[in-house]
Scaffold this active site. Sequence first.
Site, PDB file in Angstrom:
ATOM      1  N   LYS A 279     -24.686  29.720 -19.729  1.00  0.00           N
ATOM      2  CA  LYS A 279     -25.197  29.327 -18.420  1.00  0.00           C
ATOM      3  C   LYS A 279     -24.708  30.300 -17.347  1.00  0.00           C
ATOM      4  O   LYS A 279     -23.673  30.949 -17.518  1.00  0.00           O
ATOM      5  CB  LYS A 279     -24.703  27.918 -18.063  1.00  0.00           C
ATOM      6  CG  LYS A 279     -25.306  26.800 -18.867  1.00  0.00           C
ATOM      7  CD  LYS A 279     -24.714  25.464 -18.455  1.00  0.00           C
ATOM      8  CE  LYS A 279     -25.314  24.308 -19.246  1.00  0.00           C
ATOM      9  NZ  LYS A 279     -26.715  24.058 -18.894  1.00  0.00           N
ATOM     10  N   ARG A 353     -30.188  17.598 -27.419  1.00  0.00           N
ATOM     11  CA  ARG A 353     -31.134  17.036 -28.399  1.00  0.00           C
ATOM     12  C   ARG A 353     -30.650  17.263 -29.827  1.00  0.00           C
ATOM     13  O   ARG A 353     -31.013  16.506 -30.727  1.00  0.00           O
ATOM     14  CB  ARG A 353     -32.516  17.660 -28.177  1.00  0.00           C
ATOM     15  CG  ARG A 353     -32.595  19.146 -28.410  1.00  0.00           C
ATOM     16  CD  ARG A 353     -33.774  19.803 -27.705  1.00  0.00           C
ATOM     17  NE  ARG A 353     -33.546  19.887 -26.268  1.00  0.00           N
ATOM     18  CZ  ARG A 353     -34.428  20.395 -25.392  1.00  0.00           C
ATOM     19  NH1 ARG A 353     -35.587  20.835 -25.814  1.00  0.00           N
ATOM     20  NH2 ARG A 353     -34.136  20.442 -24.109  1.00  0.00           N
TER      21      ARG A 353
END
Length: 498
Positions: A279, A353
């Site tokens: 990130k 996920r």
Amino acid sequence: MEFSIKSGSPEKQRSACVVVGVFEPRKLTLAAELLDNAAHNHLSDIIRRGDMEGKAGSTLLLHNVPGTLCDRVLLVGLGKEKEFGDKAYCDAIRSAVRTLNETGSFDGTVFLTETSVRKRSSAWRVRQATMVAQETVYRFDQFKSKKDKVRRPLRKLTFVIDRRNELAAAEEALHQGQAIAEGMALAKNLANLPGNVCTPAFLAETAQKMASEHKLECQILERDEMTALGMHSLLSVAKGSQQPPKLIVLQHKGGKNDDKPVVLVGKGITFDSGGISLKPAPEMDEMKYDMCGAASVLGTIKAAALMKLPINLTVIVPSSENMPGGAATRPGDIVTSMSGQTIEILNTDAEGRLILCDALTYAARFQPETVIDIATLTGACVIALGHVATGLFANNEALARELVHAGDDAHDRAWQMPLWDDYQELLKSPFADMANIGGRWGGSITAACFLARFTRKYVWAHLDIAGTAWKSGTDKGATGRPVPLLMHYLLKRAGKLD
């Protein structure tokens, strides 16, 4: 804070402060009129001079009001009477409690709970006021060497209702509001902890302590057990971290033995660097909040246990860090999930996920009535809905409606998004059964579609709380959402809502 319920007239209250409302423009509520009559028009004279217009959020503190037994009277602006709904009511309670806490009133008697709110009962007003009051005085300062102490903090609130025959329902609503507030406080405390404290092991220890305190059943699955179960998708996320992953299972058995449980699955990434798909540096500190899903389900089961809710509730928390390292999963790696489906990992920052899909597969063994997963899953959901509504996806319309209604009741709202098969095309991979991302467009939808592939055996909903789980800026901190939504859903199922 101590809470109580009563019915009575405002001028007869022996209290540090009596709180009444004023609508815009300069219209006294019934409780304020009763005070004004006892005070020989003292309040209306002040309002007529222009000191209080009744604008939403405004307050005016009065001392030594004649004809009353209280030390102070707090006037709270309620805005326009025709527009006085859920938000305006909660804002008024918040303004009142904040002012009481800042003015040295040890206790307050609040008549705002008598004020009519469209389509809301007295019990709703009491429950909501209790939750808002606790939220308003919440502080997280355990890491400060010098704490900003409130000189004379608010210690007791009494909520007044206008009908004595509603006291029993109001008392129950008060108990519910206190339990939900405690669940929210736990969720906020866990989420606000820094990543070097709140690790997967810390979450597991917290769950074990909760089990002991609230008579819950607890099981912690370690890496070896997850490996034996084939949870290679979950384990792939943990490969770059020195912190071992945990799969936490907590069970509240308040229903009958043969009642199928509601299962809540909370994403527990205790820090998300993005892994190899690193990130950007700005605001990466907020990635300690990537376990807000886990925090919310732990807060929910605590609230359910405090209420002794007559349902069976199971909470599953897959927990890991997502870090870069020599052993970390690479973009392009392919893993086999517990379900046997293979996943090409195109972006290691789409890790939520990957841990949820194995936890959702594991959830099937509990033969659930419904399964709801809660996750700070996608920035795309923040773009779509901002910080107001939680994204809701479901494979069952009845469940979706129940959750939407629960969110409306709790003033913790969710908005249903599509889960159409058309979007599944975006997850195609030339090398595996699916990719873990579906491209730039409809990111929150394709993430939900990914999870849907692991939930075909039961009724399921997904709550994307990326925009609602915490606040940035000067008010930085966890919100405790969606504990109120989840608890109103569970209360409704248990037949405990008015």
